[in-house]
Scaffold this motif. Structure first.
Motif, short mmCIF file in Angstrom:
data_model
loop_
_atom_site.label_atom_id
_atom_site.label_comp_id
_atom_site.label_asym_id
_atom_site.label_seq_id
_atom_site.Cartn_x
_atom_site.Cartn_y
_atom_site.Cartn_z
N ILE A 322 0.84 -1.20 0.00
CA ILE A 322 0.00 0.00 0.00
C ILE A 322 0.87 1.25 0.00
CG2 ILE A 322 -1.71 1.31 1.32
CD1 ILE A 322 -2.82 -1.34 2.32
N ALA A 323 2.03 1.18 0.66
CA ALA A 323 2.91 2.34 0.73
C ALA A 323 3.34 2.81 -0.66
CB ALA A 323 4.14 2.00 1.58
N SER A 324 3.59 1.88 -1.56
CA SER A 324 4.00 2.28 -2.91
C SER A 324 2.86 2.98 -3.64
CB SER A 324 4.48 1.05 -3.69
OG SER A 324 3.44 0.10 -3.84
N ILE A 325 1.63 2.54 -3.40
CA ILE A 325 0.46 3.19 -3.99
C ILE A 325 0.32 4.60 -3.42
CG2 ILE A 325 -2.05 3.08 -4.23
CD1 ILE A 325 -1.82 0.02 -3.97
N LEU A 326 0.48 4.71 -2.12
CA LEU A 326 0.38 6.01 -1.46
C LEU A 326 1.45 6.97 -1.95
CD1 LEU A 326 -0.73 7.92 0.73
CD2 LEU A 326 0.76 6.75 2.37
N ALA A 327 2.68 6.50 -2.08
CA ALA A 327 3.78 7.35 -2.52
C ALA A 327 3.51 7.92 -3.91
CB ALA A 327 5.09 6.56 -2.51
N GLU A 328 2.99 7.10 -4.78
CA GLU A 328 2.67 7.54 -6.14
C GLU A 328 1.59 8.62 -6.14
OE1 GLU A 328 0.35 5.26 -9.53
OE2 GLU A 328 2.43 4.55 -9.44
N LEU A 329 0.57 8.41 -5.32
CA LEU A 329 -0.53 9.38 -5.26
C LEU A 329 -0.07 10.69 -4.62
CD1 LEU A 329 -3.56 9.67 -5.91
CD2 LEU A 329 -4.02 9.07 -3.52
N CYS A 330 0.75 10.60 -3.58
CA CYS A 330 1.27 11.82 -2.94
C CYS A 330 2.06 12.66 -3.95
CB CYS A 330 2.17 11.46 -1.76
SG CYS A 330 1.26 10.94 -0.29
N GLU A 331 2.82 12.00 -4.79
CA GLU A 331 3.58 12.73 -5.81
C GLU A 331 2.64 13.43 -6.79
OE1 GLU A 331 7.19 11.96 -9.04
OE2 GLU A 331 6.55 10.36 -7.66
N GLU A 332 1.57 12.76 -7.16
CA GLU A 332 0.62 13.35 -8.09
C GLU A 332 -0.09 14.56 -7.48
OE1 GLU A 332 -2.11 10.43 -9.52
OE2 GLU A 332 -0.52 8.99 -10.04
N TYR A 333 -0.38 14.51 -6.19
CA TYR A 333 -1.12 15.59 -5.52
C TYR A 333 -0.19 16.64 -4.92
CZ TYR A 333 -5.84 13.64 -5.84
OH TYR A 333 -7.07 13.20 -6.28
N GLY A 334 1.10 16.43 -5.02
CA GLY A 334 2.03 17.39 -4.44
C GLY A 334 2.05 17.38 -2.92
N VAL A 335 1.80 16.21 -2.34
CA VAL A 335 1.79 16.06 -0.88
C VAL A 335 3.11 15.40 -0.46
CG1 VAL A 335 0.67 14.94 1.09
CG2 VAL A 335 -0.71 15.85 -0.79
N LYS A 336 3.80 15.98 0.50
CA LYS A 336 5.07 15.43 0.94
C LYS A 336 4.83 14.22 1.84
CE LYS A 336 9.51 16.58 3.07
NZ LYS A 336 10.31 17.58 3.81
N TYR A 337 5.39 13.09 1.43
CA TYR A 337 5.28 11.83 2.17
C TYR A 337 6.63 11.58 2.82
CZ TYR A 337 4.55 6.70 2.67
OH TYR A 337 4.44 5.41 3.15
N ASN A 338 6.68 11.78 4.14
CA ASN A 338 7.95 11.70 4.87
C ASN A 338 8.30 10.25 5.21
OD1 ASN A 338 8.68 14.56 5.18
ND2 ASN A 338 6.78 14.67 6.37
N VAL A 339 9.43 9.80 4.70
CA VAL A 339 9.91 8.45 4.96
C VAL A 339 11.41 8.52 5.28
CG1 VAL A 339 10.18 6.10 4.09
CG2 VAL A 339 8.24 7.51 3.31
#
Length: 373
Positions: A322-339
């Motif tokens: 699920i994390a890989s799906i989330l990371a892709e969507l965050c990039e599309e929406y311009g949301v910073k996903y901190n890892v």
């Protein structure tokens, strides 16, 4: 557990982020023909952890009498109890272990057996923490009873200047504190901040107090009954539970109390946050060590804390995908996903943040953002 009808904070935006994320995650499970819960891998993991804890408890009490072996076995037992908390009890109390409510209830009560009220935990964690993450006055888990300053909105006390030094000793006593604080909350205080704890049913009270009795019998009563002195019993108990507390608290801190996580306070009356709830969760939460296979297993996916906050009802064994799906969507929406790539990098971030807050008695939160960058 009945939840309050009205929340005290509303999220005013809807960018479609959560809807699109849910759509993609649902599509993933359908394409793989995979259930979100009741997974064989989770059953096996539960069996392994159960054998671990039971074996360590048995060896501690009935194994060889050498002191050094007793100490090691207490540490191993404490790590096993932490594994119960990370994986079994956590998923079950979120409803993420099984689609069957009774299975979640039974396995969720493992919290009561290890000393923590599952009833109160579901309210303060599932509802308060997961809904109002990092919001002072609502998320009880970042308040720390004022002893530790985790958010820049908390009042600064002189002893906070040393919190990055004494924090690790605090971790070791937290589970013992929780165990007795549960009694005070349920019988007397009945609220967290301004949030009133829902009235427990008789069965909830039976589980709470019955769990405390079983917990004390397992870790205090039985050892004394079979011949250990009260001092020996107390020392063994402390070693076990200080080990458990140390790891449980570190993992929580590495999810939210970080120099990249955001601490957002609502405005207005009624209180509002000018964002979508799902994006707010990404902003206030942090993942770490995603490629560490041991931590992925041992921590019950809690190093994927952002994913967990967005999908608490899905079993944690699915979080890496699920994390890989989330990371892709965050990039599309311009949301910073901190890892953070490693456990040590996350630990360093937490240390920096605690030290920074301890040394900043007065500040504007906008200045904090500048310091981070």
């Amino acid at each position: 557990m009945a939840q309050p009808q009205l929340t005290r904070v509303t999220f005013t935006k809807n960018f479609g982020f959560r809807k699109e994320l849910n759509k993609r995650v649902d599509a993933y499970f359908k394409s793989e023909n995979m259930a979100t819960r009741d997974n064989p891998a989770m059953y096996l993991k539960t069996l392994i952890i159960a054998v671990w804890v039971i074996s360590a408890w048995t060896f501690t009490l009935f194994g060889p009498p050498q002191i050094w072996l007793k100490v090691i076995s207490c540490v191993v037992l404490g790590l096993g109890i932490a594994a119960v908390g990370f994986s079994i009890g956590h998923d079950a109390n979120h409803g993420g272990y099984s689609s069957k409510k009774w299975v979640n209830n039974v396995l969720g009560s493992t919290y009561d057996v290890i000393g923590l009220s599952s009833y109160l935990w579901r309210y303060r964690h599932n509802f308060l923490h997961h809904t109002f993450t990092n919001i002072l006055g609502h998320d009880v888990e970042i308040h720390g009873d004022g002893l530790v300053r985790m958010t820049p909105y908390m009042e600064h006390k002189w002893y906070h200047s040393f919190q990055h030094i004494f924090i690790f000793s605090i971790y070791t006593v937290i589970p013992i504190y929780w165990s007795f604080a549960d009694i005070h909350i349920i019988l007397f205080k009945r609220k967290y901040h301004s949030h009133v704890v829902p009235t427990p049913k008789p069965l909830d009270m039976l589980i709470l107090f019955g769990g405390k009795i079983i917990w004390l019998a397992l870790f205090i009563g039985i050892p004394i009954a079979i011949g250990y002195s009260p001092i020996q019993t107390l020392v063994g108990f402390l070693i076990t539970y200080m080990t458990y507390g140390f790891w449980i608290c570190i993992v929580f801190m590495l999810a939210h109390v970080m120099d990249t996580a955001e601490f957002i306070q609502p405005d207005g009356e009624p209180e509002q946050i000018d964002d979508e709830w799902a994006i707010f969760q990404v902003r206030t939460t942090v993942d770490f060590a995603p490629k560490n296979h041991f931590l992925n297993w041992y921590l019950g996916g809690l190093n994927y804390q952002v994913v967990h906050h967005l999908f608490p009802h899905i079993c944690h064994i699915h979080y890496p995908k699920i994390a890989s799906i989330l990371a892709e969507l965050c990039e599309e929406y311009g949301v910073k996903y901190n890892v953070y790539p490693t456990f040590t990098a996350a630990l360093a971030s937490n240390f920096r943040w605690l030290k920074y807050l301890g040394n900043k008695p007065k500040e504007d939160y906008t200045d904090v953002a500048l310091v981070r960058n």
